[in-house]
Design a protein around this motif. Structure first.
Motif, PDB file in Angstrom:
ATOM      1  N   SER A  93       0.833  -1.211   0.000  1.00 45.00           N
ATOM      2  CA  SER A  93       0.000   0.000   0.000  1.00 45.00           C
ATOM      3  C   SER A  93       0.866   1.259   0.000  1.00 45.00           C
ATOM      4  O   SER A  93       0.459   2.296  -0.538  1.00 45.00           O
ATOM      5  N   LYS A  97       0.521   4.214  -2.767  1.00 47.54           N
ATOM      6  CA  LYS A  97       0.297   5.611  -2.374  1.00 47.54           C
ATOM      7  C   LYS A  97       1.306   6.531  -3.050  1.00 47.54           C
ATOM      8  O   LYS A  97       0.949   7.631  -3.516  1.00 47.54           O
ATOM      9  N   SER A 100       0.461   7.062  -6.693  1.00 43.65           N
ATOM     10  CA  SER A 100      -0.758   7.828  -6.968  1.00 43.65           C
ATOM     11  C   SER A 100      -0.476   9.321  -7.103  1.00 43.65           C
ATOM     12  O   SER A 100      -1.337  10.083  -7.539  1.00 43.65           O
TER      13      SER A 100
END
Length: 289
Positions: A93, A97, A100
């Motif tokens: 994750s 992140k 993104s």
């Protein structure tokens, strides 16, 4: 004088008691085994375990895969074995992140902020890992559910040598500095070498190749019948690694610092959770007298 009489009396009682014990009749429980007709679920059996494993502490790349454990149980408590797992890598994750955001991240004041491309190209993967080990099973017993369903179980601990193969794919267009931390050749003939570029983002990550380290694990078998068991384990494959491939020790290059001896590769614990189905051979279980 009284002390001598007391000691003599105690000695006489001890001798008489020993003589009586040698001649008395003892019932069969005196020399009987603690547990009769116990099933030998692991002793002298070969364990064949297809399994699934997944990392539980990865920072950048989860390793998820399947493999095989082979183990021979020398006794109820001691066994030897090997395990090998082939895996694939998935972004954590944290990486999702970071990806993104904008492809070209704002430059940090010290000039060490990588772009998304540089960050991804420096990450490594673990397509193969495993271990050879000794296993100790100190506890075993039986569980009961609602006084109707009974299953046998045992707890084990393992220790040995781990191994892993680490791979990466940083192209030369990104990892272009072939001498990190070292003076650069001057393109002008006869000129002195230029100082190091102090940009760790164009250094090769140096986090690929074979690794050997320590292996520790703990788990349990839950026996479904005489030759099938659910095998649940937490494993630690500890070896030298730098998962990010980046400048971890902040000396502005990736590698070993000749002055301090610090290395961006360091000894790390790679924790995995594994689940498998153990098949015991021979499939017929033996019992104690």
């Amino acid at each position: 004088m009284k002390k001598h009489y007391v000691l003599a009396a105690l000695l006489g009682v001890s001798i008489a008691s020993s003589a009586y014990a040698d001649g008395r009749r003892l019932n069969s429980l005196h020399s009987d085994v603690a547990v009769r007709h116990r099933r030998l679920l692991v002793k002298n059996r070969f364990e064949f375990t297809p399994l699934f494993e997944s990392t539980i502490n990865a920072d950048f790349q989860h390793t998820v895969g399947g493999g095989l454990k082979l183990e021979y149980h020398i006794s109820d408590m001691l066994s030897i074995g090997v395990i090998g797992v082939y895996g694939t890598s998935l972004h954590t994750s944290l990486v999702d992140k970071l990806l993104s955001g904008p492809a070209a991240l704002p430059m940090a004041p010290d000039g060490r902020q990588p772009s998304q491309e540089q960050f991804l190209d420096h990450l490594n993967a673990m397509p193969l890992h495993g271990a050879a080990y000794l296993s100790l099973t100190p506890w075993y017993g039986k569980l009961a559910a609602f006084s109707s369903a009974f299953v046998a179980f045992d707890f084990y601990f393992q220790g040995g040598v781990s191994f892993a193969s680490l791979t990466g794919n940083c192209p030369t267009t990104v990892c272009s500095d072939m001498a990190p931390g070292q003076p650069r050749p001057n393109p002008m003939p006869g000129g002195e070498n230029l100082p190091p570029d102090n940009d760790p983002n164009n250094d090769p990550p140096l986090n690929t190749g074979g690794r050997v380290g320590l292996y520790l694990a703990g788990g349990l078998h839950v026996f479904l019948n005489d030759f099938l068991a659910l095998d649940l384990t937490v494993r630690d494959y500890a070896f030298s690694d730098n998962p990010s491939g980046a400048d971890f020790n902040a000396d502005r290059f990736v590698g070993t610092n000749s002055k301090t001896g610090e290395d961006d590769n360091r000894f790390l614990n790679h924790l995995f959770f594994g689940a498998g189905v153990a098949i015991m051979f021979p499939t017929t279980v033996k019992r104690t007298p």
